[in-house]
Design an enzyme around this catalytic site. Structure first.
Site, short mmCIF file in Angstrom:
data_model
loop_
_atom_site.label_atom_id
_atom_site.label_comp_id
_atom_site.label_asym_id
_atom_site.label_seq_id
_atom_site.Cartn_x
_atom_site.Cartn_y
_atom_site.Cartn_z
N SER A 129 0.83 -1.20 0.00
CA SER A 129 0.00 0.00 0.00
C SER A 129 0.86 1.25 0.00
O SER A 129 1.96 1.27 0.55
CB SER A 129 -0.91 0.01 1.23
OG SER A 129 -1.73 1.16 1.21
N LYS A 184 -4.38 -6.73 3.79
CA LYS A 184 -4.38 -5.65 2.80
C LYS A 184 -5.80 -5.38 2.32
O LYS A 184 -6.20 -4.22 2.11
CB LYS A 184 -3.48 -6.03 1.61
CG LYS A 184 -3.53 -5.04 0.42
CD LYS A 184 -3.18 -3.61 0.83
CE LYS A 184 -2.85 -2.71 -0.34
NZ LYS A 184 -3.87 -2.62 -1.37
N HIS A 187 -7.47 -3.41 4.95
CA HIS A 187 -6.93 -2.04 4.82
C HIS A 187 -7.70 -1.28 3.76
O HIS A 187 -8.12 -0.12 3.97
CB HIS A 187 -5.44 -2.11 4.45
CG HIS A 187 -4.87 -0.83 3.91
ND1 HIS A 187 -5.12 -0.39 2.62
CD2 HIS A 187 -4.08 0.11 4.47
CE1 HIS A 187 -4.51 0.76 2.42
NE2 HIS A 187 -3.86 1.09 3.53
N ASN A 188 -7.91 -1.90 2.60
CA ASN A 188 -8.62 -1.22 1.52
C ASN A 188 -10.08 -0.97 1.88
O ASN A 188 -10.65 0.06 1.51
CB ASN A 188 -8.54 -2.05 0.24
CG ASN A 188 -7.17 -1.96 -0.42
OD1 ASN A 188 -6.18 -1.65 0.23
ND2 ASN A 188 -7.11 -2.23 -1.70
N GLU A 191 -10.13 1.92 4.05
CA GLU A 191 -9.88 3.08 3.17
C GLU A 191 -11.18 3.55 2.52
O GLU A 191 -11.45 4.76 2.47
CB GLU A 191 -8.86 2.68 2.10
CG GLU A 191 -8.54 3.76 1.09
CD GLU A 191 -7.67 3.23 -0.03
OE1 GLU A 191 -7.97 3.53 -1.20
OE2 GLU A 191 -6.70 2.51 0.26
#
Length: 483
Positions: A129, A184, A187-188, A191
């Site tokens: 990222s 990940k 995380h997205n 986001e």
């Protein structure tokens, strides 16, 4: 002759920047791209004067790598990854390491790891990222998979990763299987939530309080000095100040139709699979889907016209209420994300280190913020913390934000401004902090029409009952299971 410490396949912008980053840290890196002209172009431009080795075929590329061979794949997720692995396999040996640095779906990573393990090849799914700039100067890296690979790749990955204040790298071993790509993915998803929350705050400031873009930019810059300090708040201020060629704000010339690449949807699907109420991130995904219905929205706006109401009240106080709504909702978003990771970690036996994940996200990545330091502190104090809201810091923060949070939502509702993530965050909070919910009625209805049974408050959990509500249904109940 084998002289390269690591190899990278894929010379799009991320690949090129990551290669230059590795080179800057003293490692010799070999590169290959299926379109070989890109290799030559890269060596003649950005990589000119470096020790980067360009290769024109797979076999030559493999020969340049020291054993155990370490290869980062930076190609489009899906079948291109499988195709590339198949192409590499004839030239690999036991103990060689393949690292998928793309946005692969974690079940694919689990499958590839198992398939390659039978051939003696170590496989790593590594979340990356930070975008182009992160790849060039220090990304957040989330490697997981074959743990035997970690001693071999750790020096390189931790060297090129972003660093926090005490020079700790934003890269640590996440866990086995698809853990790296799962983290990940979450995380997205977070986001998606962060971005939507910022958009909702902006919308209320602009359309209800009537503030100009420059004024809102100043507000975001001020917020960026406190608890909300983050990369996304910072760039929002910059975006709002950006002028088009005619010196007017560019923001109002951008079509209000959001794009997405699928990682948010994957996060929501994973939450459904694990039974985690990931309501805020789900609303953020659906908000993008709703934005895509531009023509229908325009038509519906004419069919249901909204009367514009002037704001009456203390603007300064309301701006603070909106800040509190944004901060409180952000806390809820991360709380939900960590709940999802906890359930998945238990399900897949990944043994995730939650404090370490917060550290990995502290710098280099898109959701980097001061806020993540508080999450790390919470897990440092209590590694088996069940829920972020049980930590003293977050308990105090939400207690202080509640009144302003509710006032901001009342304002958006009164002025017909959609705030799906603010609203879902508050509803989730109210639900999670309610000792009683109307699910007793829900279960009664399910039992009434489908004999699905229910539990009783005066009996042990796991004991199920069925009532013949009408006198005509009989005593046989349906099979009981949870989906």
């Amino acid at each position: 002759m084998a002289t390269a410490d690591i190899g990278v396949i894929g010379l799009a912008v991320m690949g090129q920047n990551l290669i230059l980053n590795i080179n800057d840290h003293g490692f010799t890196v070999a590169c290959f791209n299926r379109t070989t002209s890109k290799v030559d172009e890269f060596l003649e431009t950005s990589a000119k004067g470096t020790h980067i080795i360009g290769c024109h075929d797979i076999q030559g590329f493999i020969k340049t790598l020291k054993r155990p061979r370490k290869i980062i794949l930076l190609v489009k997720a899906g079948s291109p990854v499988d195709d590339l692995i198949e192409e590499l396999l004839p030239f690999l040996e036991k103990g060689d390491i393949l690292i998928d640095g793309g946005n692969s779906h974690f079940p694919d990573t689990e499958r590839r790891l198992n398939e390659l393990a039978s051939k003696g090849i170590l496989f790593v799914g590594c979340g990356v990222s930070g975008g182009e700039e992160g790849a060039r100067f220090g990304p957040s890296l989330m490697p997981g998979g074959s743990e035997a690979s970690w001693p071999h790749i750790k020096p390189i990955l931790q060297a090129i990763a972003a660093k926090v204040d005490n020079n700790e790298p934003c890269c640590d071993w996440i866990g086995s299987g698809g853990a790296g790509h799962f983290v990940k993915m979450v995380h997205n998803g977070i986001e998606y939530g962060d971005i939507q929350l910022i958009c909702e705050a902006y919308d209320i400031l602009y359309r209800v309080l009537g503030l100009k873009d420059e004024e809102i930019a100043e507000i975001f810059l001020e917020w960026n000095k406190g608890e909300l300090e983050s990369f996304l708040i910072e760039i929002t201020a910059e975006i709002l100040r950006y002028k088009d060629k005619d010196k007017t704000p560019l923001i109002h010339k951008i079509l209000d139709v959001a794009g997405q690449k699928g990682t948010g949807k994957w996060t929501v699907e994973a939450a459904l699979d694990e039974g985690v109420p990931l309501s805020l991130i789900s609303e953020a995904v659906f908000a993008r889907s709703l934005s895509a219905l531009k023509a229908e929205r325009v038509q519906m706006s004419k069919f249901f016209p909204k009367a514009k109401k002037p704001f009456v009240g203390d603007k300064k106080a309301m701006i603070e209420n909106i800040r509190k709504a944004l901060y409180a909702s952000k806390i809820i978003s991360y709380t939900q994300g960590y709940m999802l990771m906890r359930e998945a970690s238990s399900h897949y036996k990944w043994n995730l280190n939650y404090g370490s994940i917060a550290l990995v996200w502290r710098a280099g990545c898109i959701i980097r913020s001061r806020f993540l330091g508080k999450i790390k502190e919470a897990f440092d104090k209590k590694s088996d913390l069940q829920n972020l809201l049980l930590d003293d810091f977050f308990h105090k923060a939400l207690s202080e934000c509640q009144d302003g949070w509710r006032k901001a939502l009342c304002l958006s509702t009164e002025h017909a401004i959609p705030a799906p993530c603010f609203t879902s965050a508050l509803s989730w909070f109210d639900g999670m902090t309610s000792a009683s919910l109307p699910a007793n009625l829900l279960q009664a209805m399910r039992d009434y029409f489908g004999a699905h049974t229910y539990e009783r408050i005066d009996s042990a959990r796991g004991t199920f009952f069925h009532t013949n509500w009408t006198g005509r249904g009989g005593t046989t109940s349906a099979s009981t299971y949870n989906a």
